[in-house]
Scaffold this active site. Structure first.
Site, PDB file in Angstrom:
ATOM      1  N   GLY A  16       0.791  -1.228   0.000  1.00 51.10           N
ATOM      2  CA  GLY A  16       0.000   0.000   0.000  1.00 51.10           C
ATOM      3  C   GLY A  16       0.820   1.273   0.000  1.00 51.10           C
ATOM      4  N   SER A  17       2.095   1.201  -0.441  1.00 53.82           N
ATOM      5  CA  SER A  17       2.909   2.422  -0.423  1.00 53.82           C
ATOM      6  C   SER A  17       2.379   3.463  -1.409  1.00 53.82           C
ATOM      7  CB  SER A  17       4.383   2.108  -0.693  1.00 53.82           C
ATOM      8  OG  SER A  17       4.571   1.659  -2.011  1.00 53.82           O
ATOM      9  N   ASN A  18       1.843   3.044  -2.551  1.00 56.57           N
ATOM     10  CA  ASN A  18       1.240   4.020  -3.480  1.00 56.57           C
ATOM     11  C   ASN A  18      -0.029   4.617  -2.886  1.00 56.57           C
ATOM     12  OD1 ASN A  18       2.870   4.267  -5.946  1.00 56.57           O
ATOM     13  ND2 ASN A  18       2.517   2.084  -6.159  1.00 56.57           N
ATOM     14  N   MET A  93      -2.538  -6.604  -8.329  1.00 51.09           N
ATOM     15  CA  MET A  93      -1.906  -7.700  -9.062  1.00 51.09           C
ATOM     16  C   MET A  93      -2.934  -8.648  -9.685  1.00 51.09           C
ATOM     17  SD  MET A  93       1.047  -6.583  -8.623  1.00 51.09           S
ATOM     18  CE  MET A  93       2.000  -7.844  -9.440  1.00 51.09           C
ATOM     19  N   ARG A  94      -3.992  -8.075 -10.228  1.00 49.26           N
ATOM     20  CA  ARG A  94      -5.015  -8.874 -10.907  1.00 49.26           C
ATOM     21  C   ARG A  94      -5.271  -8.255 -12.279  1.00 49.26           C
ATOM     22  NH1 ARG A  94      -4.722 -13.198  -8.992  1.00 49.26           N
ATOM     23  NH2 ARG A  94      -6.656 -13.800  -9.979  1.00 49.26           N
ATOM     24  N   ASN A 110      -3.847   2.812 -13.959  1.00 48.66           N
ATOM     25  CA  ASN A 110      -2.923   1.770 -13.516  1.00 48.66           C
ATOM     26  C   ASN A 110      -1.518   2.354 -13.352  1.00 48.66           C
ATOM     27  OD1 ASN A 110      -2.096  -0.931 -12.885  1.00 48.66           O
ATOM     28  ND2 ASN A 110      -1.265  -1.119 -14.947  1.00 48.66           N
ATOM     29  N   HIS A 112       2.427   1.050 -13.485  1.00 42.98           N
ATOM     30  CA  HIS A 112       3.218  -0.106 -13.933  1.00 42.98           C
ATOM     31  C   HIS A 112       4.707   0.217 -13.804  1.00 42.98           C
ATOM     32  CE1 HIS A 112       4.038  -3.826 -16.040  1.00 42.98           C
ATOM     33  NE2 HIS A 112       4.898  -3.170 -16.794  1.00 42.98           N
TER      34      HIS A 112
END
Length: 194
Positions: A16-18, A93-94, A110, A112
């Site tokens: 959860g750092s973002n 990660m889905r 997203n 990436h």
């Protein structure tokens, strides 16, 4: 729309750092947004602790209990109940399906860990190291159905240093991810204020 904050729904699978970078930018009034809810798919995800710290509701939707489409339908239901306008996949990660993308057209973002279109898909950092490139980085983009495709909102370059491992490179990429995810959301907030 005026100056009303963007209402964000966050999807996270890990630490959860973002999420925290976004929440801190909102708290410091660098970002005109509010996080309505965090959905996480991994029961052990540390994002829950970060959500609690910021007083943001966190909902577990364990992907092992659903098909891809069922999971996305539950995500859409939860986000609609929480009045979400924009979806931020912050270390999600889905692979998402049309169920989610059609519910929030051109409003699913997203993050990436590569300079797309280079190294899409999983293990992007390992892909970059294996390819021997000298520069990689990260991208924030609007998600489309093809994995790691869609209009790019912001990118940051990160040099690959001699002796870099996936871990050391990932740590430096994450620093840039935190900056550009906040920058990209700020860009969206400015566009929607017009």
């Amino acid at each position: 729309m005026g100056d009303s904050p963007l209402k964000l729904g966050i999807l996270a699978s890990g630490s959860g750092s973002n999420f925290e970078a976004i929440a801190e930018a909102i708290e410091n009034q660098q970002l005109n947004a509010q996080i309505q809810v965090v959905i996480y798919n991994n029961p052990d995800a540390k994002v829950v602790l970060r959500a609690q710290k910021f007083g943001v509701p966190a909902v577990l939707l364990n992907h092992r209990n659903y098909s891809r489409e069922e999971l996305d339908a539950e995500i859409v239901k939860t986000f609609r109940e929480s009045n979400v306008d924009w979806v931020i996949m912050a270390g999600w990660m889905r692979i998402v399906t049309p169920v989610l993308l059609d519910a929030f057209p051109e409003k699913v973002i997203n993050i990436h860990p590569s300079l797309l279109p280079s190294f899409p898909g999983i293990r992007a950092i390992e892909q970059a190291l294996k390819a021997g490139v000298k520069i990689t980085g990260c991208t924030v983009h609007i998600a489309h159905l093809e994995v790691d495709s869609g209009p790019i909102l912001m990118q940051a370059a990160v040099p690959i240093l001699a002796g870099d491992t996936a871990e050391t490179l990932h740590a430096r990429i994450q620093v840039q991810e935190h900056k550009i995810v906040v920058g990209a959301i700020a860009l969206l907030a400015a566009r929607s204020a017009k």
